[in-house]
Design a protein around this motif. Structure first.
Motif, PDB file in Angstrom:
ATOM      1  N   UNK A  58       6.148   3.692   3.508  1.00  0.00           N
ATOM      2  CA  UNK A  58       6.255   5.053   4.031  1.00  0.00           C
ATOM      3  C   UNK A  58       6.293   6.087   2.919  1.00  0.00           C
ATOM      4  N   UNK A  59       6.709   5.669   1.727  1.00  0.00           N
ATOM      5  CA  UNK A  59       6.793   6.589   0.588  1.00  0.00           C
ATOM      6  C   UNK A  59       6.755   5.773  -0.692  1.00  0.00           C
ATOM      7  N   UNK A  60       6.553   6.475  -1.816  1.00  0.00           N
ATOM      8  CA  UNK A  60       6.511   5.805  -3.114  1.00  0.00           C
ATOM      9  C   UNK A  60       7.911   5.781  -3.732  1.00  0.00           C
ATOM     10  N   UNK A  61       8.752   4.876  -3.296  1.00  0.00           N
ATOM     11  CA  UNK A  61      10.057   4.735  -3.936  1.00  0.00           C
ATOM     12  C   UNK A  61      10.496   3.277  -3.884  1.00  0.00           C
ATOM     13  N   UNK A  62      11.508   2.953  -4.677  1.00  0.00           N
ATOM     14  CA  UNK A  62      11.909   1.556  -4.840  1.00  0.00           C
ATOM     15  C   UNK A  62      12.486   0.963  -3.561  1.00  0.00           C
ATOM     16  N   UNK A  63      13.308   1.745  -2.853  1.00  0.00           N
ATOM     17  CA  UNK A  63      13.894   1.220  -1.620  1.00  0.00           C
ATOM     18  C   UNK A  63      12.810   0.894  -0.595  1.00  0.00           C
ATOM     19  N   UNK A  64      11.807   1.759  -0.498  1.00  0.00           N
ATOM     20  CA  UNK A  64      10.713   1.493   0.437  1.00  0.00           C
ATOM     21  C   UNK A  64       9.901   0.293  -0.025  1.00  0.00           C
ATOM     22  N   UNK A  65       9.784   0.107  -1.333  1.00  0.00           N
ATOM     23  CA  UNK A  65       9.109  -1.078  -1.854  1.00  0.00           C
ATOM     24  C   UNK A  65       9.837  -2.348  -1.479  1.00  0.00           C
ATOM     25  N   UNK A  66      11.166  -2.305  -1.524  1.00  0.00           N
ATOM     26  CA  UNK A  66      11.953  -3.474  -1.139  1.00  0.00           C
ATOM     27  C   UNK A  66      11.757  -3.792   0.352  1.00  0.00           C
ATOM     28  N   UNK A 122       0.829  -1.204   0.000  1.00  0.00           N
ATOM     29  CA  UNK A 122       0.000   0.000   0.000  1.00  0.00           C
ATOM     30  C   UNK A 122       0.861   1.250   0.000  1.00  0.00           C
ATOM     31  N   UNK A 123       0.362   2.314  -0.639  1.00  0.00           N
ATOM     32  CA  UNK A 123       1.017   3.611  -0.570  1.00  0.00           C
ATOM     33  C   UNK A 123       0.676   4.291   0.749  1.00  0.00           C
ATOM     34  N   UNK A 124       1.318   5.410   1.048  1.00  0.00           N
ATOM     35  CA  UNK A 124       1.035   6.132   2.297  1.00  0.00           C
ATOM     36  C   UNK A 124      -0.447   6.463   2.420  1.00  0.00           C
ATOM     37  N   UNK A 125      -1.038   6.147   3.560  1.00  0.00           N
ATOM     38  CA  UNK A 125      -2.479   6.349   3.747  1.00  0.00           C
ATOM     39  C   UNK A 125      -2.845   7.825   3.844  1.00  0.00           C
ATOM     40  N   UNK A 126      -1.853   8.702   4.022  1.00  0.00           N
ATOM     41  CA  UNK A 126      -2.125  10.150   4.056  1.00  0.00           C
ATOM     42  C   UNK A 126      -2.410  10.706   2.672  1.00  0.00           C
ATOM     43  N   UNK A 182       2.129   1.353  -6.566  1.00  0.00           N
ATOM     44  CA  UNK A 182       2.719   2.054  -7.714  1.00  0.00           C
ATOM     45  C   UNK A 182       3.877   1.245  -8.269  1.00  0.00           C
ATOM     46  N   UNK A 183       4.394   1.673  -9.411  1.00  0.00           N
ATOM     47  CA  UNK A 183       5.419   0.892 -10.102  1.00  0.00           C
ATOM     48  C   UNK A 183       6.745   0.854  -9.352  1.00  0.00           C
ATOM     49  N   UNK A 184       7.107   1.952  -8.691  1.00  0.00           N
ATOM     50  CA  UNK A 184       8.368   1.957  -7.953  1.00  0.00           C
ATOM     51  C   UNK A 184       8.321   0.964  -6.799  1.00  0.00           C
ATOM     52  N   UNK A 185       7.195   0.862  -6.117  1.00  0.00           N
ATOM     53  CA  UNK A 185       7.053  -0.156  -5.076  1.00  0.00           C
ATOM     54  C   UNK A 185       7.172  -1.555  -5.683  1.00  0.00           C
ATOM     55  N   UNK A 186       6.591  -1.742  -6.871  1.00  0.00           N
ATOM     56  CA  UNK A 186       6.674  -3.040  -7.538  1.00  0.00           C
ATOM     57  C   UNK A 186       8.116  -3.389  -7.895  1.00  0.00           C
ATOM     58  N   UNK A 187       8.886  -2.391  -8.364  1.00  0.00           N
ATOM     59  CA  UNK A 187      10.290  -2.654  -8.692  1.00  0.00           C
ATOM     60  C   UNK A 187      11.095  -2.957  -7.428  1.00  0.00           C
ATOM     61  N   UNK A 188      10.714  -2.344  -6.316  1.00  0.00           N
ATOM     62  CA  UNK A 188      11.329  -2.709  -5.049  1.00  0.00           C
ATOM     63  C   UNK A 188      11.011  -4.147  -4.670  1.00  0.00           C
ATOM     64  N   UNK A 242       9.216  -2.884   2.311  1.00  0.00           N
ATOM     65  CA  UNK A 242       7.839  -3.298   2.568  1.00  0.00           C
ATOM     66  C   UNK A 242       7.598  -4.729   2.104  1.00  0.00           C
ATOM     67  N   UNK A 243       8.187  -5.120   0.976  1.00  0.00           N
ATOM     68  CA  UNK A 243       8.032  -6.487   0.483  1.00  0.00           C
ATOM     69  C   UNK A 243       8.676  -7.487   1.431  1.00  0.00           C
ATOM     70  N   UNK A 244       9.834  -7.134   1.971  1.00  0.00           N
ATOM     71  CA  UNK A 244      10.495  -8.028   2.929  1.00  0.00           C
ATOM     72  C   UNK A 244       9.593  -8.278   4.134  1.00  0.00           C
ATOM     73  N   UNK A 245       8.930  -7.227   4.613  1.00  0.00           N
ATOM     74  CA  UNK A 245       8.010  -7.392   5.741  1.00  0.00           C
ATOM     75  C   UNK A 245       6.799  -8.231   5.344  1.00  0.00           C
ATOM     76  N   UNK A 246       6.313  -8.001   4.123  1.00  0.00           N
ATOM     77  CA  UNK A 246       5.154  -8.747   3.637  1.00  0.00           C
ATOM     78  C   UNK A 246       5.463 -10.235   3.518  1.00  0.00           C
ATOM     79  N   UNK A 247       6.601 -10.577   2.960  1.00  0.00           N
ATOM     80  CA  UNK A 247       6.975 -11.986   2.782  1.00  0.00           C
ATOM     81  C   UNK A 247       7.149 -12.689   4.128  1.00  0.00           C
ATOM     82  N   UNK A 248       7.665 -11.956   5.103  1.00  0.00           N
ATOM     83  CA  UNK A 248       7.867 -12.547   6.417  1.00  0.00           C
ATOM     84  C   UNK A 248       6.543 -12.737   7.154  1.00  0.00           C
ATOM     85  N   UNK A 249       5.649 -11.746   7.038  1.00  0.00           N
ATOM     86  CA  UNK A 249       4.397 -11.780   7.792  1.00  0.00           C
ATOM     87  C   UNK A 249       3.317 -12.634   7.120  1.00  0.00           C
TER      88      UNK A 249
END
Length: 352
Positions: free
Chosen positions: A235-243, A200-204, A263-269, A245-252
Motif C-alpha cells: 500500500x505504501x513504500x515503508x518497512x512496516x508495509x513491506x513486512x 510491488x510498490x503502489x500501482x498508482x 524499494x529498499x524499505x519494502x526489502x527491509x520489511x 506484504x511479505x507475510x502475505x507473499x509467503x503464505x500465498x
C-alpha cells in the motif's frame, strides 16, 4: 535605605543598510549594485566594480530584502520541493542534489513533507504558490495526478523527480524502472532461482507500476511462471508495509526462494517477516531491494539492491527547472538514468 530604581534604555536597532545607501557608498547606480549581488546577473558588471560592491556589502552588513526584491522583479528565488516521506532515506540525496544546483544560481529551497493524503498536499501546494515560489520539484505525484494539473493551471514551473506522469505534462527525471527490475530478476535467475516473488510498490505511482512491468517481463523472458500469488502490492513504500506484504507473499506462494522488492524499505520489511518465521536471508530466501538508499550496506545481511543515483536525479531535476524558470522554451523532457546492480550478501544461490 532608599533603593534606587534601575532603568535600562531600549537598545536601538541597527539601521538597515539598503540598496541605495550601498550604491552611494561605492559610487554607482543602485541597479549596478542589484546586478552585482545577483548571481544570475553578476556577469553584467565589471569584475573590479562587482568586487568593490560585495566588499562594501560585507563591511556594512548589507542584507537583501527578499520581499522587496520579489515585488520588484516578480521573482522570489525560492523553489518548493515536495517529498512524500522525508524519513525515507532515498530522498535525502535527491534534496541535496537539488539544493546544490539551485544554490549555485542564487535560489533557496523550501522542503516540505507532503505525506500521502491528497487534501494536505494540495494545501501545501497552494501555500507555496502564495509565497510566490519560482518553481516546484515534486516527488509526490501519482501517474495521473490532479495536483500536477492544478500547478500547471496556476502557471507554476514544475519538474518531477523519481516520479513520472503518464501523459508527460511536465519534465521529469527518473531511473529506468523497468530495466532496474529486469536487472534484479536477471541477477536472481543467474544465481539459480526459479520461484521468485515480487513486492510491488503502489500501482498508482510510476515506480510501482513500471517496476512490476519489469518484473513480469523478465520472468516471462526466462519462461518462469508468474501466478497471481507471486506478486503482492504494498500500500505504501515503508518497512512496516513491506513486512505485511511479505507475510502475505509467503503464505500465498509457498516454495519461493527469492524476493525482488520494489524499494529498499519494502526489502527491509521482508527481512523482518522472514526472521519472524524462522527463515534466514539468504540461506532460505534471497532478497533484492531497489534504490540503494543510504545505510543499506550496514544492515545484516547487507542488501543487494538496484542503484538509481538519487543525487544525480536531484541535480538533473534542478537543471531542468532552471531552464524553465529562466524562460527557455524547451520541449518537455523525461531524463531516464540507467540503474546498476549492487551485489551484496542478501542474495545467494538457492539451497539444493
Amino acid at each position: 535605605m532608599q533603593r534606587q530604581r534601575m532603568t535600562s534604555s531600549p537598545i536601538e536597532p541597527r539601521s538597515r543598510v539598503n540598496l541605495r545607501r550601498l550604491a552611494d557608498e561605492v559610487g554607482v547606480h543602485p541597479s549596478t549594485v542589484s546586478r552585482a549581488l545577483d548571481p544570475t546577473k553578476r556577469h553584467l558588471v565589471a569584475d573590479d566594480v562587482a568586487d568593490r560592491i560585495t566588499t562594501a556589502a560585507r563591511q556594512l552588513g548589507y542584507r537583501p530584502n527578499p520581499v522587496a526584491a520579489s515585488l520588484r522583479t516578480r521573482r522570489s528565488t525560492l523553489v518548493g520541493v515536495l517529498v512524500p516521506d522525508i524519513t525515507n532515506p532515498v530522498f535525502s540525496p535527491i534534496i541535496s542534489g537539488i539544493a546544490e544546483i539551485l544554490g549555485a544560481e542564487g535560489y533557496s529551497t523550501i522542503v516540505a513533507d507532503a505525506g500521502t493524503e491528497f487534501g494536505p498536499r494540495m494545501a501545501l501546494i497552494d501555500e507555496l504558490i502564495a509565497r510566490r515560489v519560482d518553481g516546484l520539484v515534486l516527488a509526490t505525484v501519482s501517474r495521473d495526478d490532479p495536483m500536477l494539473e492544478h500547478c500547471l493551471a496556476e502557471g507554476v514551473h514544475v519538474v518531477l523527480v523519481n516520479r513520472a506522469d503518464d501523459s508527460d505534462r511536465a519534465s521529469s527525471v527518473v531511473s529506468d524502472d523497468v530495466a532496474g527490475m529486469r536487472v534484479a530478476v536477471e541477477h536472481l535467475y543467474q544465481l539459480g532461482h526459479r520461484v521468485i516473488g515480487h513486492l510491488a510498490g503502489p500501482s498508482t505511482l510510476s515506480t510501482g507500476h513500471l517496476r512490476r512491468v519489469g518484473f513480469e517481463q523478465a520472468m516471462q523472458d526466462h519462461g518462469l511462471a508468474v501466478p497471481p500469488a507471486a506478486i503482492v502490492e504494498a500500500a505504501s513504500y515503508d518497512r512496516d508495509e513491506g513486512e505485511r506484504a511479505t507475510a502475505r507473499l509467503l503464505q500465498a506462494y509457498p516454495g519461493l526462494t527469492a524476493i525482488a522488492a520494489a524499494n529498499d524499505l519494502l526489502a527491509l520489511g521482508a527481512y523482518k517477516a522472514l526472521a519472524a518465521r524462522g527463515l534466514r536471508c539468504p540461506a532460505d530466501v534471497s532478497v533484492v531491494g531497489h534504490n540503494d538508499m543510504p545505510l543499506v550496506d550496514m544492515v545484516e545481511p547487507p542488501l543487494t539492491t538496484i542503484r538509481i543515483g538519487p543525487r544525480d536525479m536531484g541535480r538533473d531535476a534542478a537543471r531542468l527547472l532552471l531552464e524553465r524558470m529562466t524562460g527557455s522554451a524547451l520541449p518537455i523532457r523525461r531524463i531516464v538514468l540507467a540503474p546498476d546492480l549492487v551485489f551484496r550478501a542478501s542474495t545467494a544461490a538457492p539451497r539444493g
